[in-house]
Design a protein around this motif. Structure first.
Motif, mmCIF file in Angstrom:
data_model
loop_
_atom_site.group_PDB
_atom_site.id
_atom_site.type_symbol
_atom_site.label_atom_id
_atom_site.label_comp_id
_atom_site.label_asym_id
_atom_site.label_seq_id
_atom_site.Cartn_x
_atom_site.Cartn_y
_atom_site.Cartn_z
ATOM 1 N N ASP A 50 0.829 -1.203 0.000
ATOM 2 C CA ASP A 50 0.000 0.000 0.000
ATOM 3 C C ASP A 50 0.862 1.250 0.000
ATOM 4 O O ASP A 50 1.906 1.300 0.640
ATOM 5 C CB ASP A 50 -0.911 0.026 1.223
ATOM 6 C CG ASP A 50 -2.006 -1.014 1.141
ATOM 7 O OD1 ASP A 50 -2.185 -1.599 0.061
ATOM 8 O OD2 ASP A 50 -2.694 -1.234 2.144
ATOM 9 N N SER A 51 0.407 2.247 -0.735
ATOM 10 C CA SER A 51 1.072 3.538 -0.796
ATOM 11 C C SER A 51 0.002 4.616 -0.819
ATOM 12 O O SER A 51 -1.068 4.421 -1.390
ATOM 13 C CB SER A 51 1.932 3.618 -2.064
ATOM 14 O OG SER A 51 2.492 4.902 -2.192
ATOM 15 N N SER A 52 0.297 5.762 -0.237
ATOM 16 C CA SER A 52 -0.688 6.846 -0.229
ATOM 17 C C SER A 52 -0.677 7.630 -1.540
ATOM 18 O O SER A 52 -1.526 8.471 -1.766
ATOM 19 C CB SER A 52 -0.421 7.791 0.940
ATOM 20 O OG SER A 52 0.846 8.409 0.783
ATOM 21 N N ARG A 53 0.309 7.349 -2.408
ATOM 22 C CA ARG A 53 0.357 8.058 -3.689
ATOM 23 C C ARG A 53 0.787 7.127 -4.806
ATOM 24 O O ARG A 53 1.419 6.118 -4.571
ATOM 25 C CB ARG A 53 1.259 9.279 -3.624
ATOM 26 C CG ARG A 53 2.714 9.008 -3.371
ATOM 27 C CD ARG A 53 3.554 10.293 -3.274
ATOM 28 N NE ARG A 53 3.097 11.135 -2.188
ATOM 29 C CZ ARG A 53 2.668 12.396 -2.341
ATOM 30 N NH1 ARG A 53 2.681 12.966 -3.512
ATOM 31 N NH2 ARG A 53 2.267 13.092 -1.303
ATOM 32 N N GLU A 66 -0.050 12.300 -10.982
ATOM 33 C CA GLU A 66 0.173 11.740 -9.651
ATOM 34 C C GLU A 66 -1.068 11.973 -8.812
ATOM 35 O O GLU A 66 -1.588 13.080 -8.745
ATOM 36 C CB GLU A 66 1.377 12.400 -8.981
ATOM 37 C CG GLU A 66 1.701 11.790 -7.628
ATOM 38 C CD GLU A 66 2.967 12.365 -7.035
ATOM 39 O OE1 GLU A 66 4.051 11.864 -7.373
ATOM 40 O OE2 GLU A 66 2.845 13.327 -6.253
ATOM 41 N N TYR A 67 -1.534 10.890 -8.192
ATOM 42 C CA TYR A 67 -2.660 10.967 -7.269
ATOM 43 C C TYR A 67 -2.126 10.685 -5.869
ATOM 44 O O TYR A 67 -1.253 9.838 -5.702
ATOM 45 C CB TYR A 67 -3.728 9.926 -7.618
ATOM 46 C CG TYR A 67 -4.372 10.170 -8.957
ATOM 47 C CD1 TYR A 67 -5.321 11.173 -9.118
ATOM 48 C CD2 TYR A 67 -4.032 9.405 -10.062
ATOM 49 C CE1 TYR A 67 -5.907 11.415 -10.351
ATOM 50 C CE2 TYR A 67 -4.616 9.629 -11.296
ATOM 51 C CZ TYR A 67 -5.549 10.628 -11.435
ATOM 52 O OH TYR A 67 -6.127 10.866 -12.653
ATOM 53 N N ALA A 68 -2.684 11.387 -4.876
ATOM 54 C CA ALA A 68 -2.226 11.189 -3.505
ATOM 55 C C ALA A 68 -3.375 11.394 -2.530
ATOM 56 O O ALA A 68 -4.173 12.324 -2.676
ATOM 57 C CB ALA A 68 -1.099 12.159 -3.168
ATOM 58 N N SER A 70 -3.877 12.678 0.883
ATOM 59 C CA SER A 70 -3.103 13.488 1.827
ATOM 60 C C SER A 70 -4.062 14.289 2.693
ATOM 61 O O SER A 70 -4.991 14.908 2.181
ATOM 62 C CB SER A 70 -2.153 14.422 1.080
ATOM 63 O OG SER A 70 -2.868 15.284 0.229
ATOM 64 N N GLY A 71 -3.812 14.253 3.961
ATOM 65 C CA GLY A 71 -4.709 14.965 4.866
ATOM 66 C C GLY A 71 -6.092 14.356 4.805
ATOM 67 O O GLY A 71 -6.270 13.175 5.053
ATOM 68 N N GLU A 72 -7.048 15.127 4.436
ATOM 69 C CA GLU A 72 -8.435 14.674 4.347
ATOM 70 C C GLU A 72 -8.943 14.701 2.911
ATOM 71 O O GLU A 72 -10.141 14.845 2.680
ATOM 72 C CB GLU A 72 -9.323 15.568 5.224
ATOM 73 C CG GLU A 72 -8.938 15.587 6.681
ATOM 74 C CD GLU A 72 -9.072 14.214 7.339
ATOM 75 O OE1 GLU A 72 -10.047 13.499 7.051
ATOM 76 O OE2 GLU A 72 -8.193 13.861 8.137
ATOM 77 N N GLU A 73 -8.015 14.562 1.931
ATOM 78 C CA GLU A 73 -8.459 14.661 0.547
ATOM 79 C C GLU A 73 -7.647 13.781 -0.395
ATOM 80 O O GLU A 73 -6.577 13.294 -0.051
ATOM 81 C CB GLU A 73 -8.401 16.119 0.079
ATOM 82 C CG GLU A 73 -7.021 16.734 0.124
ATOM 83 C CD GLU A 73 -7.025 18.221 -0.208
ATOM 84 O OE1 GLU A 73 -8.088 18.770 -0.540
ATOM 85 O OE2 GLU A 73 -5.961 18.820 -0.131
ATOM 86 N N PHE A 118 -3.232 3.220 -2.453
ATOM 87 C CA PHE A 118 -3.122 2.565 -3.750
ATOM 88 C C PHE A 118 -2.260 1.322 -3.552
ATOM 89 O O PHE A 118 -1.262 1.370 -2.833
ATOM 90 C CB PHE A 118 -2.445 3.480 -4.770
ATOM 91 C CG PHE A 118 -3.185 4.756 -5.021
ATOM 92 C CD1 PHE A 118 -4.208 4.805 -5.946
ATOM 93 C CD2 PHE A 118 -2.873 5.907 -4.319
ATOM 94 C CE1 PHE A 118 -4.900 5.979 -6.173
ATOM 95 C CE2 PHE A 118 -3.548 7.092 -4.537
ATOM 96 C CZ PHE A 118 -4.573 7.129 -5.473
ATOM 97 N N ARG A 119 -2.621 0.243 -4.193
ATOM 98 C CA ARG A 119 -1.814 -0.979 -4.143
ATOM 99 C C ARG A 119 -1.606 -1.444 -5.585
ATOM 100 O O ARG A 119 -2.557 -1.737 -6.289
ATOM 101 C CB ARG A 119 -2.503 -2.066 -3.347
ATOM 102 C CG ARG A 119 -1.711 -3.379 -3.339
ATOM 103 C CD ARG A 119 -2.361 -4.407 -2.487
ATOM 104 N NE ARG A 119 -2.154 -4.007 -1.096
ATOM 105 C CZ ARG A 119 -2.247 -4.831 -0.074
ATOM 106 N NH1 ARG A 119 -2.568 -6.082 -0.261
ATOM 107 N NH2 ARG A 119 -2.030 -4.396 1.146
#
Length: 164
Positions: A50-53, A66-68, A70-73, A118-119
């Motif tokens: 798993d990755s946050s971006r 690039e999608y991420a 982050s925070g609450e979005e 994202f995985r």
């Protein structure tokens, strides 16, 4: 009793609206991922990590995206590949590209929280691990109630892989 039921109903409606927004955003991201090659995270393991971006090169738009979470979005940054790029390989260009400032695709509202990942999952191609699909997972929480939205996107360019 009536007030507590009304509050619970209102919280459930807000959570449902946030979840619908997240599902809509995930569908938008899925459309881009289908026509892309994954740039990072690179070298997906068979079980995935798993990755946050995630960064991809989108062949349909000739752009790096690039999608991420982050925070609450969930945010998106992108850059179109210039026709006069000094790097002939679009994947190498995307890996080092400077992207635009982050634009929010969806954000949690009304006191809700949004966490996602994202995985990149590999498919075996002649013994070589290649990025075959991407699993997008988002969890929306409001007060003590959580809902999860998840989708899996098969990559059309799964035989391609970015090797730095």
């Amino acid at each position: 009793y009536f007030v507590s039921i009304a509050r619970a109903n209102q919280n459930a409606k807000r959570l449902q609206q946030n979840l619908e927004d997240v599902r809509f955003a995930m569908n938008q991201v899925s459309k881009v991922l289908r026509t892309s090659v994954v740039i990072s995270p690179i070298s997906p393991s068979p079980e995935g990590t798993d990755s946050s971006r995630i960064r991809v090169y989108d062949y349909s738009q000739s752009s790096c995206v690039e999608y991420a979470f982050s925070g609450e979005e969930l945010t998106q940054r992108s850059s179109a590949r210039p026709a006069s790029s000094a790097t002939p390989d679009e994947k190498a260009w995307c890996a080092g590209a400077s992207l635009s400032s982050a634009a929010s695709i969806v954000s949690a509202r009304d006191g809700s929280r949004l966490i996602g990942s994202f995985r990149v999952v590999s498919s075996q191609d002649g013994g070589n691990a290649r990025a075959g699909r991407v699993v997008i997972r988002a969890k929306v929480t409001r007060q003590d109630v959580s809902s999860v939205a998840q989708t899996s996107v098969s990559l059309r360019n799964y035989k391609e892989v970015y090797v730095p």
